[in-house]
Design a protein around this motif. Structure first.
Motif, mmCIF file in Angstrom:
data_model
loop_
_atom_site.group_PDB
_atom_site.id
_atom_site.type_symbol
_atom_site.label_atom_id
_atom_site.label_comp_id
_atom_site.label_asym_id
_atom_site.label_seq_id
_atom_site.Cartn_x
_atom_site.Cartn_y
_atom_site.Cartn_z
ATOM 1 N N PRO A 25 6.273 16.250 -6.461
ATOM 2 C CA PRO A 25 6.919 16.843 -5.286
ATOM 3 C C PRO A 25 8.344 17.270 -5.580
ATOM 4 C CG PRO A 25 6.898 14.464 -5.105
ATOM 5 C CD PRO A 25 6.068 14.803 -6.311
ATOM 6 N N VAL A 26 8.813 18.256 -4.839
ATOM 7 C CA VAL A 26 10.187 18.739 -4.966
ATOM 8 C C VAL A 26 10.787 18.899 -3.578
ATOM 9 C CG1 VAL A 26 9.772 19.924 -7.158
ATOM 10 C CG2 VAL A 26 9.431 21.153 -5.008
ATOM 11 N N ALA A 27 12.101 19.042 -3.556
ATOM 12 C CA ALA A 27 12.848 19.349 -2.333
ATOM 13 C C ALA A 27 12.497 18.384 -1.197
ATOM 14 C CB ALA A 27 12.614 20.803 -1.925
ATOM 15 N N VAL A 28 12.126 18.936 -0.026
ATOM 16 C CA VAL A 28 11.943 18.110 1.163
ATOM 17 C C VAL A 28 10.780 17.137 1.003
ATOM 18 C CG1 VAL A 28 10.436 19.774 2.353
ATOM 19 C CG2 VAL A 28 11.820 18.154 3.689
ATOM 20 N N ASP A 29 9.716 17.546 0.296
ATOM 21 C CA ASP A 29 8.595 16.621 0.080
ATOM 22 C C ASP A 29 9.017 15.424 -0.760
ATOM 23 O OD1 ASP A 29 6.920 18.213 1.549
ATOM 24 O OD2 ASP A 29 5.942 19.150 -0.176
ATOM 25 N N LEU A 30 9.800 15.684 -1.788
ATOM 26 C CA LEU A 30 10.283 14.602 -2.637
ATOM 27 C C LEU A 30 11.157 13.646 -1.828
ATOM 28 C CD1 LEU A 30 10.689 13.210 -5.352
ATOM 29 C CD2 LEU A 30 12.542 14.839 -5.827
ATOM 30 N N ARG A 31 12.043 14.214 -1.023
ATOM 31 C CA ARG A 31 12.919 13.369 -0.213
ATOM 32 C C ARG A 31 12.113 12.540 0.784
ATOM 33 N NH1 ARG A 31 16.036 18.147 0.259
ATOM 34 N NH2 ARG A 31 15.625 18.225 2.503
ATOM 35 N N PHE A 32 11.078 13.133 1.362
ATOM 36 C CA PHE A 32 10.268 12.394 2.328
ATOM 37 C C PHE A 32 9.540 11.237 1.662
ATOM 38 C CE2 PHE A 32 5.980 11.745 4.086
ATOM 39 C CZ PHE A 32 6.346 11.125 5.267
ATOM 40 N N ILE A 33 8.955 11.469 0.512
ATOM 41 C CA ILE A 33 8.193 10.404 -0.160
ATOM 42 C C ILE A 33 9.122 9.260 -0.561
ATOM 43 C CG2 ILE A 33 6.828 9.856 -2.221
ATOM 44 C CD1 ILE A 33 5.745 12.770 -2.044
ATOM 45 N N VAL A 34 10.280 9.597 -1.111
ATOM 46 C CA VAL A 34 11.244 8.557 -1.476
ATOM 47 C C VAL A 34 11.729 7.822 -0.225
ATOM 48 C CG1 VAL A 34 13.512 8.123 -2.489
ATOM 49 C CG2 VAL A 34 11.945 9.724 -3.595
ATOM 50 N N ALA A 35 11.937 8.585 0.867
ATOM 51 C CA ALA A 35 12.363 7.968 2.120
ATOM 52 C C ALA A 35 11.307 6.997 2.636
ATOM 53 C CB ALA A 35 12.636 9.054 3.172
ATOM 54 N N ALA A 36 10.044 7.394 2.572
ATOM 55 C CA ALA A 36 8.968 6.511 3.029
ATOM 56 C C ALA A 36 8.951 5.218 2.224
ATOM 57 C CB ALA A 36 7.626 7.234 2.913
ATOM 58 N N LEU A 37 9.189 5.325 0.934
ATOM 59 C CA LEU A 37 9.226 4.150 0.075
ATOM 60 C C LEU A 37 10.353 3.211 0.503
ATOM 61 C CD1 LEU A 37 8.001 2.807 -2.455
ATOM 62 C CD2 LEU A 37 9.602 4.147 -3.836
ATOM 63 N N GLU A 68 0.823 -1.204 0.000
ATOM 64 C CA GLU A 68 0.000 0.000 0.000
ATOM 65 C C GLU A 68 0.858 1.255 0.000
ATOM 66 O OE1 GLU A 68 -2.643 -0.231 3.306
ATOM 67 O OE2 GLU A 68 -3.798 -1.925 2.490
ATOM 68 N N VAL A 69 1.922 1.243 0.783
ATOM 69 C CA VAL A 69 2.826 2.394 0.820
ATOM 70 C C VAL A 69 3.471 2.597 -0.541
ATOM 71 C CG1 VAL A 69 5.021 3.241 1.754
ATOM 72 C CG2 VAL A 69 3.286 2.316 3.302
ATOM 73 N N GLU A 70 3.921 1.513 -1.153
ATOM 74 C CA GLU A 70 4.548 1.622 -2.472
ATOM 75 C C GLU A 70 3.581 2.225 -3.491
ATOM 76 O OE1 GLU A 70 6.726 -1.179 -5.865
ATOM 77 O OE2 GLU A 70 5.902 -2.090 -4.058
ATOM 78 N N THR A 71 2.355 1.720 -3.514
ATOM 79 C CA THR A 71 1.354 2.240 -4.452
ATOM 80 C C THR A 71 1.061 3.709 -4.184
ATOM 81 O OG1 THR A 71 0.330 0.054 -4.660
ATOM 82 C CG2 THR A 71 -1.012 1.951 -5.295
ATOM 83 N N PHE A 72 0.937 4.059 -2.900
ATOM 84 C CA PHE A 72 0.622 5.431 -2.521
ATOM 85 C C PHE A 72 1.763 6.374 -2.903
ATOM 86 C CE2 PHE A 72 -0.267 8.814 0.668
ATOM 87 C CZ PHE A 72 -1.578 9.099 0.283
ATOM 88 N N CYS A 73 3.002 5.956 -2.661
ATOM 89 C CA CYS A 73 4.158 6.802 -2.998
ATOM 90 C C CYS A 73 4.254 7.019 -4.507
ATOM 91 C CB CYS A 73 5.444 6.157 -2.487
ATOM 92 S SG CYS A 73 5.661 6.247 -0.690
ATOM 93 N N VAL A 74 4.043 5.969 -5.263
ATOM 94 C CA VAL A 74 4.091 6.105 -6.718
ATOM 95 C C VAL A 74 3.018 7.088 -7.192
ATOM 96 C CG1 VAL A 74 3.717 4.892 -8.901
ATOM 97 C CG2 VAL A 74 5.138 3.854 -7.119
ATOM 98 N N ARG A 75 1.835 7.007 -6.591
ATOM 99 C CA ARG A 75 0.763 7.931 -6.976
ATOM 100 C C ARG A 75 1.123 9.372 -6.629
ATOM 101 N NH1 ARG A 75 -3.592 10.436 -4.880
ATOM 102 N NH2 ARG A 75 -3.536 9.459 -2.822
ATOM 103 N N LEU A 76 1.710 9.570 -5.456
ATOM 104 C CA LEU A 76 2.107 10.926 -5.073
ATOM 105 C C LEU A 76 3.173 11.478 -6.013
ATOM 106 C CD1 LEU A 76 2.306 10.769 -1.157
ATOM 107 C CD2 LEU A 76 0.606 11.943 -2.557
ATOM 108 N N LEU A 77 4.132 10.643 -6.365
ATOM 109 C CA LEU A 77 5.189 11.087 -7.277
ATOM 110 C C LEU A 77 4.617 11.446 -8.647
ATOM 111 C CD1 LEU A 77 7.942 8.457 -6.368
ATOM 112 C CD2 LEU A 77 8.000 10.908 -5.840
ATOM 113 N N ALA A 78 3.621 10.690 -9.075
ATOM 114 C CA ALA A 78 3.054 10.904 -10.407
ATOM 115 C C ALA A 78 2.093 12.086 -10.458
ATOM 116 C CB ALA A 78 2.336 9.642 -10.868
ATOM 117 N N THR A 79 1.341 12.309 -9.377
ATOM 118 C CA THR A 79 0.276 13.316 -9.427
ATOM 119 C C THR A 79 0.614 14.627 -8.735
ATOM 120 O OG1 THR A 79 -0.762 12.438 -7.400
ATOM 121 C CG2 THR A 79 -1.476 11.503 -9.526
ATOM 122 N N ARG A 80 1.544 14.605 -7.779
ATOM 123 C CA ARG A 80 1.847 15.819 -7.016
ATOM 124 C C ARG A 80 3.129 16.505 -7.467
ATOM 125 N NH1 ARG A 80 -2.966 17.142 -4.890
ATOM 126 N NH2 ARG A 80 -3.822 15.488 -3.534
#
Length: 239
Positions: A80-92, A66-78
Motif C-alpha cells: 500500500p501507498v499514500a492514504v492506504d498505507l497510513r490507514f493500515i498503519v493507523a489500524a495497527l 488478528e488485526v496485527e496479523t491482518f495488517c502485516v499481511r496487507l503490508l506484505a502482499t498489497r
C-alpha cells in the motif's frame, strides 16, 4: 494476464480494507461495552457485573492479534501507498490503544469488586460522569477511523481536558475523605486508582484521534493539545 485481473485485484484489496475497518469497529465496540459496564458496576456496586467485565477481556486481546496479523499481511502482499498505507498503519496502532483500554476497563472492574465490599461514604457522580465522557470520546474516535473523519478526530483530540479536570477534582475529593475519616482510606485508595484508569482510557482515546487525523490528512495535530494540569498527580500511569 487475464484482462479482468487488475479489477479482480482491486476489488479484493477494497474488500480487505473494508474487513480491516470492520475488525477495528468490532474491537472498539467491545472496548466501549467494557468501559460502560465497568462504570455501571462501580456506580451500582455490582460485583457480579464487575466480575463479568473482568472475564470478558479475552476477545479484545484475540482481535488485537488478528488485526496485527491482518495488517502485516496487507503490508506484505498489497504494497500500500499514500492514504492506504497510513490507514493500515493507523489500524495497527489503534488496535494497540483499544487493547490497553480493555485492560484499564478490566482494572476498573477488579477494583469495583473490592469497593462493593467496602464502606464508603463518598459520592460516585464524578466517576459516572468521567466514565461517560471517556466512553463518548472512545466511540467518536473509533467512528472517526471507520468514516475517515478528520474533523471528528480533531474534536475528540480537543475533548480530553474535561476528563483531566474531573480526575483532578476526584483526586482532591478522595484525599479529603481519607483525611476526614481514616476508615475511608482503603475504599478511597481503590477509587483513586479507578479514576486514574478512566483518565488513562481518555488518553488512549485521544491517541486514537491523533492517529486517525494523521491517517486521513497526512498531517499531525499540534503537540500542545488542550489538557488540564495534572503535573502534581502522584498516581502511576499503569494503575
Amino acid at each position: 494476464m487475464p484482462q479482468d485481473q487488475p479489477h479482480h485485484i482491486s476489488a479484493a484489496y477494497d474488500a480487505d480494507l473494508r474487513r480491516l475497518r470492520e475488525m477495528i469497529a468490532r474491537m472498539g465496540g467491545l472496548a466501549e461495552r467494557q468501559v460502560a459496564d465497568a462504570g455501571y458496576a462501580l456506580a451500582r456496586r455490582d460485583p457480579d457485573l464487575a466480575g463479568e467485565v473482568v472475564g470478558r477481556d479475552g476477545p479484545i486481546d484475540t482481535l488485537e492479534r488478528e488485526v496485527e496479523t491482518f495488517c502485516v499481511r496487507l503490508l506484505a502482499t498489497r504494497a500500500p501507498v499514500a492514504v492506504d498505507l497510513r490507514f493500515i498503519v493507523a489500524a495497527l496502532k489503534v488496535s494497540q490503544d483499544i487493547e490497553r483500554i480493555g485492560d484499564y476497563a478490566r482494572n476498573v472492574a477488579k477494583r469495583a469488586i473490592v469497593v462493593s465490599q467496602q464502606t464508603f461514604n463518598g459520592g460516585l457522580n464524578g466517576f459516572q460522569w468521567m466514565s461517560q465522557l471517556v466512553q463518548r470520546n472512545l466511540k467518536d474516535a473509533i467512528d472517526a477511523l471507520v468514516r475517515d473523519d478528520a474533523d471528528l478526530a480533531e474534536r475528540v483530540w480537543a475533548a480530553d481536558a474535561p476528563v483531566d479536570d474531573l480526575y483532578t477534582s476526584i483526586f482532591r475529593e478522595m484525599v479529603t475523605h481519607m483525611m476526614e475519616d481514616p476508615r475511608n482510606i482503603t475504599a478511597a485508595t481503590h477509587m483513586l486508582f479507578i479514576a486514574k484508569n478512566f483518565e488513562r482510557i481518555g488518553d488512549h482515546a485521544t491517541n486514537i484521534a491523533e492517529t486517525v487525523y494523521y491517517a486521513v490528512r497526512g498531517d499531525v495535530l499540534p503537540e500542545d493539545r488542550p489538557k488540564a494540569d495534572v503535573s502534581a498527580d502522584p498516581m502511576p500511569a499503569r494503575a
